[in-house]
Design a protein around this motif. Structure first.
Motif, PDB file in Angstrom:
ATOM      1  N   LEU A   1       0.825  -1.211   0.000  1.00 26.72           N
ATOM      2  CA  LEU A   1       0.000   0.000   0.000  1.00 26.72           C
ATOM      3  C   LEU A   1       0.858   1.259   0.000  1.00 26.72           C
TER       4      LEU A   1
ATOM      5  N   LYS B   1       2.771   4.025  -1.612  1.00 26.16           N
ATOM      6  CA  LYS B   1       2.561   4.574  -2.957  1.00 26.16           C
ATOM      7  C   LYS B   1       3.846   4.918  -3.702  1.00 26.16           C
ATOM      8  N   ASN B   2       4.929   5.208  -2.990  1.00 26.06           N
ATOM      9  CA  ASN B   2       6.155   5.667  -3.635  1.00 26.06           C
ATOM     10  C   ASN B   2       7.357   4.891  -3.123  1.00 26.06           C
TER      11      ASN B   2
ATOM     12  N   LYS C   1       6.727   6.807  -8.380  1.00 27.84           N
ATOM     13  CA  LYS C   1       5.382   6.380  -7.987  1.00 27.84           C
ATOM     14  C   LYS C   1       5.130   4.947  -8.445  1.00 27.84           C
ATOM     15  N   ARG C   2       4.633   4.144  -7.523  1.00 28.88           N
ATOM     16  CA  ARG C   2       4.230   2.784  -7.883  1.00 28.88           C
ATOM     17  C   ARG C   2       2.849   2.852  -8.543  1.00 28.88           C
ATOM     18  N   PRO C   3       2.582   2.012  -9.534  1.00 26.82           N
ATOM     19  CA  PRO C   3       1.242   1.996 -10.111  1.00 26.82           C
ATOM     20  C   PRO C   3       0.236   1.426  -9.114  1.00 26.82           C
ATOM     21  N   ASP C   4      -0.984   1.929  -9.156  1.00 29.60           N
ATOM     22  CA  ASP C   4      -2.048   1.466  -8.266  1.00 29.60           C
ATOM     23  C   ASP C   4      -2.701   0.250  -8.896  1.00 29.60           C
TER      24      ASP C   4
ATOM     25  N   ILE D   1      -4.225  -2.208  -6.858  1.00 30.29           N
ATOM     26  CA  ILE D   1      -5.192  -2.759  -5.916  1.00 30.29           C
ATOM     27  C   ILE D   1      -6.548  -2.133  -6.223  1.00 30.29           C
TER      28      ILE D   1
END
Length: 91
Positions: free
Chosen positions: A32, A34-35, A59-62, A64
């Protein structure tokens, strides 16, 4: 070096040094957070370290998906349709 927070301590990978000017990394997306944050240091042949570079924020891709809404009631009128749904509390 990397960290899950730009205010936390940065850690290294299990690589002694990189003899090349590029680096490929993979990160877990099952989180969870985000970065992820990166910085670079240089090490010379006498193992002297440079100052850390500026921090790079990635930034990680969302991936979930959101939870489905649970409707508890609805009302149909001439003005439109209204819905009531179950409010979930954060744990």
């Amino acid at each position: 070096m990397y960290s899950n927070s730009k205010n936390a301590e940065f850690g290294g990978r299990s690589i002694d040094y990189l003899p090349f000017s590029h680096f490929v990394d993979s990160i877990s997306l099952k989180t969870l957070i985000k970065n992820i944050y990166y910085c670079v240091i240089a090490i010379d042949y006498s193992y002297n370290q440079s100052e850390a570079s500026e921090i790079l924020e990635v930034k990680r891709p969302d991936i979930i998906p959101p939870e489905a809404s649970i409707f508890t009631d609805y009302n149909v009128s001439e003005e439109g349709i209204s819905f009531k749904w179950l409010k979930k509390h954060k744990q």
